[in-house]
Design a protein around this motif. Sequence first.
Motif, PDB file in Angstrom:
ATOM      1  N   ALA A  18       0.551   1.618  -2.481  1.00 49.82           N
ATOM      2  CA  ALA A  18       0.661   3.010  -2.925  1.00 49.82           C
ATOM      3  C   ALA A  18       1.998   3.627  -2.532  1.00 49.82           C
ATOM      4  N   ASP A  19       2.935   2.810  -2.084  1.00 52.17           N
ATOM      5  CA  ASP A  19       4.256   3.320  -1.693  1.00 52.17           C
ATOM      6  C   ASP A  19       4.179   4.455  -0.683  1.00 52.17           C
ATOM      7  N   GLU A  20       3.190   4.394   0.190  1.00 47.39           N
ATOM      8  CA  GLU A  20       3.088   5.422   1.231  1.00 47.39           C
ATOM      9  C   GLU A  20       4.006   5.000   2.375  1.00 47.39           C
ATOM     10  N   SER A  21       4.772   5.957   2.902  1.00 43.54           N
ATOM     11  CA  SER A  21       5.714   5.547   3.964  1.00 43.54           C
ATOM     12  C   SER A  21       5.019   5.524   5.316  1.00 43.54           C
ATOM     13  N   THR A  22       4.230   4.486   5.519  1.00 35.54           N
ATOM     14  CA  THR A  22       3.459   4.324   6.748  1.00 35.54           C
ATOM     15  C   THR A  22       4.270   3.520   7.766  1.00 35.54           C
ATOM     16  N   ASN A  23       3.755   3.492   8.958  1.00 31.48           N
ATOM     17  CA  ASN A  23       4.422   2.768  10.042  1.00 31.48           C
ATOM     18  C   ASN A  23       3.658   1.460  10.285  1.00 31.48           C
ATOM     19  N   LEU A  69       5.976   1.998  21.790  1.00 33.52           N
ATOM     20  CA  LEU A  69       6.721   1.057  20.951  1.00 33.52           C
ATOM     21  C   LEU A  69       6.457   1.348  19.480  1.00 33.52           C
ATOM     22  N   ARG A  70       5.231   1.673  19.199  1.00 29.09           N
ATOM     23  CA  ARG A  70       4.838   2.032  17.837  1.00 29.09           C
ATOM     24  C   ARG A  70       5.605   3.276  17.373  1.00 29.09           C
ATOM     25  N   ALA A  71       5.684   4.234  18.280  1.00 29.96           N
ATOM     26  CA  ALA A  71       6.402   5.465  17.928  1.00 29.96           C
ATOM     27  C   ALA A  71       7.880   5.143  17.661  1.00 29.96           C
ATOM     28  N   LEU A  72       8.419   4.224  18.421  1.00 30.79           N
ATOM     29  CA  LEU A  72       9.817   3.825  18.230  1.00 30.79           C
ATOM     30  C   LEU A  72       9.998   3.168  16.857  1.00 30.79           C
ATOM     31  N   ALA A  73       9.054   2.311  16.501  1.00 29.73           N
ATOM     32  CA  ALA A  73       9.110   1.679  15.172  1.00 29.73           C
ATOM     33  C   ALA A  73       9.052   2.756  14.091  1.00 29.73           C
ATOM     34  N   GLY A  74       8.286   3.810  14.359  1.00 30.14           N
ATOM     35  CA  GLY A  74       8.131   4.897  13.390  1.00 30.14           C
ATOM     36  C   GLY A  74       9.427   5.644  13.122  1.00 30.14           C
ATOM     37  N   THR A  75      10.367   5.613  14.063  1.00 31.32           N
ATOM     38  CA  THR A  75      11.626   6.348  13.843  1.00 31.32           C
ATOM     39  C   THR A  75      12.460   5.696  12.738  1.00 31.32           C
ATOM     40  N   LEU A  76      12.112   4.459  12.368  1.00 33.59           N
ATOM     41  CA  LEU A  76      12.882   3.779  11.308  1.00 33.59           C
ATOM     42  C   LEU A  76      12.260   3.958   9.922  1.00 33.59           C
ATOM     43  N   VAL A  77      11.078   4.571   9.889  1.00 36.52           N
ATOM     44  CA  VAL A  77      10.366   4.685   8.603  1.00 36.52           C
ATOM     45  C   VAL A  77      10.989   5.773   7.727  1.00 36.52           C
ATOM     46  N   ARG A  78      11.186   5.431   6.471  1.00 39.86           N
ATOM     47  CA  ARG A  78      11.693   6.401   5.480  1.00 39.86           C
ATOM     48  C   ARG A  78      10.903   6.227   4.187  1.00 39.86           C
ATOM     49  N   ASP A  79      11.163   7.113   3.232  1.00 40.53           N
ATOM     50  CA  ASP A  79      10.389   7.055   1.982  1.00 40.53           C
ATOM     51  C   ASP A  79      10.832   5.942   1.033  1.00 40.53           C
ATOM     52  N   GLU A  80      11.995   5.400   1.259  1.00 40.02           N
ATOM     53  CA  GLU A  80      12.518   4.435   0.290  1.00 40.02           C
ATOM     54  C   GLU A  80      11.835   3.063   0.448  1.00 40.02           C
ATOM     55  N   ARG A  81      11.257   2.551  -0.598  1.00 38.38           N
ATOM     56  CA  ARG A  81      10.637   1.217  -0.660  1.00 38.38           C
ATOM     57  C   ARG A  81       9.787   0.897   0.586  1.00 38.38           C
ATOM     58  N   PRO A  82       8.778   1.709   0.879  1.00 42.30           N
ATOM     59  CA  PRO A  82       8.024   1.492   2.120  1.00 42.30           C
ATOM     60  C   PRO A  82       7.346   0.124   2.202  1.00 42.30           C
ATOM     61  N   GLY A  83       6.803  -0.333   1.102  1.00 40.56           N
ATOM     62  CA  GLY A  83       6.101  -1.625   1.128  1.00 40.56           C
ATOM     63  C   GLY A  83       7.068  -2.762   1.412  1.00 40.56           C
ATOM     64  N   ASP A  84       8.197  -2.746   0.721  1.00 42.76           N
ATOM     65  CA  ASP A  84       9.181  -3.819   0.928  1.00 42.76           C
ATOM     66  C   ASP A  84       9.747  -3.756   2.342  1.00 42.76           C
ATOM     67  N   TYR A  85       9.972  -2.555   2.844  1.00 43.32           N
ATOM     68  CA  TYR A  85      10.523  -2.421   4.189  1.00 43.32           C
ATOM     69  C   TYR A  85       9.553  -3.018   5.220  1.00 43.32           C
ATOM     70  N   GLY A  86       8.275  -2.660   5.116  1.00 48.70           N
ATOM     71  CA  GLY A  86       7.277  -3.173   6.069  1.00 48.70           C
ATOM     72  C   GLY A  86       7.177  -4.692   5.997  1.00 48.70           C
ATOM     73  N   MET A 111      20.687   0.103   9.069  1.00 49.96           N
ATOM     74  CA  MET A 111      19.739  -0.952   9.456  1.00 49.96           C
ATOM     75  C   MET A 111      18.751  -1.222   8.319  1.00 49.96           C
ATOM     76  N   ARG A 112      18.226  -0.150   7.758  1.00 51.27           N
ATOM     77  CA  ARG A 112      17.248  -0.320   6.681  1.00 51.27           C
ATOM     78  C   ARG A 112      17.871  -1.013   5.470  1.00 51.27           C
ATOM     79  N   ALA A 113      19.075  -0.572   5.115  1.00 46.60           N
ATOM     80  CA  ALA A 113      19.737  -1.145   3.934  1.00 46.60           C
ATOM     81  C   ALA A 113      19.986  -2.641   4.139  1.00 46.60           C
ATOM     82  N   ARG A 114      20.420  -3.006   5.331  1.00 46.09           N
ATOM     83  CA  ARG A 114      20.674  -4.428   5.602  1.00 46.09           C
ATOM     84  C   ARG A 114      19.389  -5.239   5.543  1.00 46.09           C
TER      85      ARG A 114
END
Length: 342
Positions: free
Chosen positions: A139-144, A171-188, A7-10
């Motif tokens: 800061a590339d922090e892997s936040t939710n 719901l927030r916690a559910l969103a958090g299950t998708l968080v990873r260290d790779e490109r956190p800013g771009d992912y968000g 999902m993240r890669a897509r």
Amino acid sequence: MHHILEMRARLLRWYDDQGRTLPWRVRPDDRARGVVPNPYAVWLSEVMSQQTTLAHATPYWEKFLAAFPTVTDLADADRELVLSMWAGLGYYARARNLHKCAGVVRDEFNAVFPTDEKTLLGLPGIGPYTAATIAAICADESTNIVDGNVERVISRVFAFSEPLPKGRKDLRALAGTLVRDERPGDYGQALMDLGATICSPKSPTCLLCPWAKFCAAHKAGEETAYPKKDKKKSTPVRRGYAYVLRCGDKVLVEKRPDKGLLGGMLGVPTSAWGQTPDDHSAAPLKRNWQRVGDIKHIFTHFELRLEVFLAEVDEPINGHWVEDTSSLPTVFRKVVEAALRP
Ligand code: SF4
């Protein structure tokens, strides 16, 4: 797990190709060339774009950055000037906090805007969403990162059945299950873009969605049933009188008390807002008022209905007179328009 990584890669691939270009955003190709985001500019954009459209907020962002290129410039600026430049964006407590926050960054952080989530959360006017966003982007922090757009996407993908606002924490916690260290800013930013463009509230274009194959709401054909919401209570109505006193091209205004709605802003005199007032003791003149119209304005928690009165004087009485009313908050611009429209 495998699922989440795909999902993240897509989503990131979609963002690389189709994410929005915004004036404060560093796109992935620029980031790869070494361009770094400016935390001060990102903060301004986040505070300004809450509760409004980007199209509405962008000119304000440009105007602020031109007038105050650094956080110190903003902190050193006169608060009245900052508030008047904010007029039209609404939620004026935010403008007061913006100025206060700039002062704290200047005085306590040596004018260097912090970029870690924990420190950001301690600054005036910065809540969990803004702190998470600045920390991820700058800061590339892997936040939710969870805003309204993200809530919509996540609730649909997982067919999240708890109604909001009660279910918000889960719901927030559910969103958090998708968080990873790779490109956190771009992912968000990708997730926010997906919600803002493809996964729209009323007519999501699932055919173009990088997450269609994982989306439970889409599989069930029930996209717009999410997020589930508690039934809304009807909006209360408050009423009052507004007084436009005119002298030639000028209008009398006054500074509203610091505490309370539109605190510290300029506006035309009004009665208190509540039940329909039974006297005109707030009027700046005791006679010659003519009822010229009504206006309606929606605030977050209530609807305001003002009866508009107009009077004219040949000589200005004591007080603050302005010719240009464009920097008044929207509700007062509506009042002045209602009073002076030909
Ligand atoms: S498939 Fe449709 S409903 Fe599901 S996330 Fe994508 S756009 Fe939204």
